[in-house]
Design an enzyme around this catalytic site. Structure first.
Site, PDB file in Angstrom:
ATOM      1  N   LYS A 164     -10.764  -0.495  10.436  1.00 58.55           N
ATOM      2  CA  LYS A 164     -10.877  -1.715   9.635  1.00 58.55           C
ATOM      3  C   LYS A 164     -11.279  -2.929  10.490  1.00 58.55           C
ATOM      4  O   LYS A 164     -11.529  -4.005   9.956  1.00 58.55           O
ATOM      5  CB  LYS A 164      -9.566  -1.997   8.899  1.00 58.55           C
ATOM      6  CG  LYS A 164      -9.205  -0.945   7.846  1.00 58.55           C
ATOM      7  CD  LYS A 164      -7.937  -1.300   7.119  1.00 58.55           C
ATOM      8  CE  LYS A 164      -7.444  -0.159   6.240  1.00 58.55           C
ATOM      9  NZ  LYS A 164      -8.317   0.088   5.088  1.00 58.55           N
ATOM     10  N   GLN A 197      -4.645  -4.983   7.132  1.00 56.27           N
ATOM     11  CA  GLN A 197      -5.582  -5.955   6.582  1.00 56.27           C
ATOM     12  C   GLN A 197      -5.591  -7.281   7.348  1.00 56.27           C
ATOM     13  O   GLN A 197      -6.495  -8.107   7.152  1.00 56.27           O
ATOM     14  CB  GLN A 197      -5.255  -6.235   5.112  1.00 56.27           C
ATOM     15  CG  GLN A 197      -5.438  -5.043   4.192  1.00 56.27           C
ATOM     16  CD  GLN A 197      -6.881  -4.568   4.125  1.00 56.27           C
ATOM     17  OE1 GLN A 197      -7.814  -5.345   4.301  1.00 56.27           O
ATOM     18  NE2 GLN A 197      -7.072  -3.280   3.868  1.00 56.27           N
ATOM     19  N   CYS A 231      -4.606   2.349  -3.810  1.00 52.40           N
ATOM     20  CA  CYS A 231      -3.355   2.866  -3.233  1.00 52.40           C
ATOM     21  C   CYS A 231      -2.206   1.881  -3.425  1.00 52.40           C
ATOM     22  O   CYS A 231      -1.342   1.729  -2.555  1.00 52.40           O
ATOM     23  CB  CYS A 231      -3.533   3.201  -1.756  1.00 52.40           C
ATOM     24  SG  CYS A 231      -4.728   4.514  -1.452  1.00 52.40           S
ATOM     25  N   HIS A 267       0.853  -1.181   0.000  1.00 51.94           N
ATOM     26  CA  HIS A 267       0.000   0.000   0.000  1.00 51.94           C
ATOM     27  C   HIS A 267       0.892   1.236   0.000  1.00 51.94           C
ATOM     28  O   HIS A 267       1.990   1.225   0.549  1.00 51.94           O
ATOM     29  CB  HIS A 267      -0.883  -0.040   1.260  1.00 51.94           C
ATOM     30  CG  HIS A 267      -1.967   0.975   1.298  1.00 51.94           C
ATOM     31  ND1 HIS A 267      -1.733   2.300   1.603  1.00 51.94           N
ATOM     32  CD2 HIS A 267      -3.305   0.865   1.104  1.00 51.94           C
ATOM     33  CE1 HIS A 267      -2.882   2.961   1.596  1.00 51.94           C
ATOM     34  NE2 HIS A 267      -3.849   2.112   1.289  1.00 51.94           N
ATOM     35  N   ASP A 300       2.995  -3.982   8.282  1.00 54.89           N
ATOM     36  CA  ASP A 300       1.734  -3.283   8.058  1.00 54.89           C
ATOM     37  C   ASP A 300       0.610  -4.291   8.290  1.00 54.89           C
ATOM     38  O   ASP A 300       0.376  -5.171   7.473  1.00 54.89           O
ATOM     39  CB  ASP A 300       1.700  -2.736   6.624  1.00 54.89           C
ATOM     40  CG  ASP A 300       0.362  -2.127   6.229  1.00 54.89           C
ATOM     41  OD1 ASP A 300      -0.592  -2.180   7.041  1.00 54.89           O
ATOM     42  OD2 ASP A 300       0.252  -1.617   5.098  1.00 54.89           O
TER      43      ASP A 300
END
Length: 407
Positions: A224, A201, A362, A121, A198
């Site tokens: 999220k 997700q 993104c 991303h 990261d």
């Protein structure tokens, strides 16, 4: 998991769009909020609203207790060793920027290396681009395979003794597949580097144990995972956070201030200057309570099953191209349908009550890898049902009829 009952806990999902029940398939962008989180925010503003850490009055004490209680929940949720390893930020982007602006610029010098992948991303690319420019470090990319993933062998070849930082997504927001971050962490540590993960997700879909992964930094966002917008978390190993300097300065993060110099509070507060995101943190704590009540193992199994069901059905649609590996997807599928522009496809699906995401997500370098300027993404979460998938498939076929020529 009885998703029909879980769905009822999300007030927004009870509405109709253009005469159709809302099939919300954009949770990878932002998940919906259960009534428990909404009521927690309402209660805070109605009963406990005050600034934290400062006031000795009752409201201030209650707000501080709820805010710091949320930090303890986050630490337990991701299995951090210490509560002070949890820094509240505005989101994943802010968390990664904090590490890139503080840690990276302090340890990197000309000729050092920062290693990422081209599937990342933009929030896990741009901060490292800027850190490399500021320090003279070399930004290196792990090569991608045809399906957009990378091999552990390529990662090991790319990480050298000059590498200072490796930053990798736990689960791709385009491919929906998990990267072998534990193995990459071992390689990075063997080369003397640290690893940033990261987790935007991954945190909504799977159990995360930062000690088991042995990552040095882990970033994620509350919105999220059924929490409020504007709140995120940076986990960092205590030793690294203690050596890092804050990048925002002001009230709340100081120990002592003189006319020409100042000293900082201890962890975690030296990184939380100004009035913190109090309601957001408390709402995130409520979201964690909600997810733990359902069970992350149950959520993971449901999301995988529903995604697999959607993929199998989508294979039957002529001229539909899916991106990424067929197996191991966590909650999303990215695709294009013939020559129909992704934005046109998303617009028509909306007329059937189906909310999906269209664009480059993104991830422009990854889009270029696939030779596409944009794609469509359908993402699934704990409140979605097979009825949502059926409505989505129905809308896809209606879209084909509408455009007629899709080849």
């Amino acid at each position: 998991m009885d998703n029909s009952n879980i769905r009822k806990l999300f007030p927004i999902l009870g509405q109709t769009i253009n005469g159709y029940p809302l099939a919300y398939l954009d949770s990878a962008a932002s998940a919906q909020k259960p009534i428990q989180v909404i009521e927690t925010l309402k209660y805070y503003y109605e009963q406990d609203n005050a600034n934290v850490h400062r006031g000795v009055h009752t409201l201030g004490s209650r707000a501080t207790e709820a805010y710091e209680g949320a930090r303890a929940k986050v630490a337990r949720f991701i299995h951090a060793e210490w509560g002070e390893e949890i820094i509240f930020t505005r989101g994943t982007t802010s968390s990664i920027n904090l590490v890139a602006s503080s840690y990276a610029r302090a340890v990197c010098k000309e000729g050092d290396e920062i290693v990422v992948s081209a599937m990342e991303h933009h929030s896990n690319l741009l901060p490292w681009q800027q850190a490399a420019k500021a320090t003279g470090a070399v930004l290196k990319y792990i090569p991608l395979q045809t399906d957009g993933t990378f091999s552990i062998e390529e990662a090991e070849n790319m990480i050298t003794n000059r590498t200072k930082i490796v930053s990798i997504s736990h689960i791709s927001n385009v491919l929906g597949v998990a990267n072998p971050v534990k193995q990459i962490a071992a390689i990075a540590h063997n080369r003397g580097a640290v690893i940033m993960v990261d987790g935007a997700q991954s945190i909504p879909h799977i159990k995360v144990d930062v000690q088991e992964l042995d990552c040095d930094f882990y970033a994620f966002s509350g919105h999220k995972m059924c929490g409020p917008t504007g709140i995120g978390v940076l986990y960092g190993k205590k030793a690294y956070l203690e050596q890092m300097e804050p990048i925002e300065f002001g009230g709340e993060m100081i120990a002592d201030v003189g006319l020409y110099d100042a000293s900082w509070k201890e962890l975690p507060w030296k990184f939380e200057g100004g009035t913190p995101i109090i309601a957001g943190a408390i709402g995130l704590g409520a979201a964690i309570d909600f997810l733990e009540q359902i069970g992350l193992d149950v959520i993971e199994a449901h999301d995988k099953q529903l995604t697999s069901y959607a993929v199998e059905q989508m294979k039957q649609i002529e001229h539909l191209t899916m991106y990424g590996p067929e197996e191991g997807r966590f909650g999303l599928v990215t695709f294009n349908l013939g020559k129909i522009h992704p934005h046109d496809l998303a617009t028509v699906l909306d007329t059937y009550g189906v909310a999906i995401r269209a664009g480059h997500h993104c991830c422009q370098p990854l889009m270029r890898h696939f030779g596409a300027s944009a794609t469509v993404r359908a993402s699934f979460y704990l409140y979605n049902t097979e009825a949502d998938v059926e409505q989505f498939l129905f809308a896809l076929n209606k879209t084909k009829e509408y455009f007629k020529e899709v080849e």
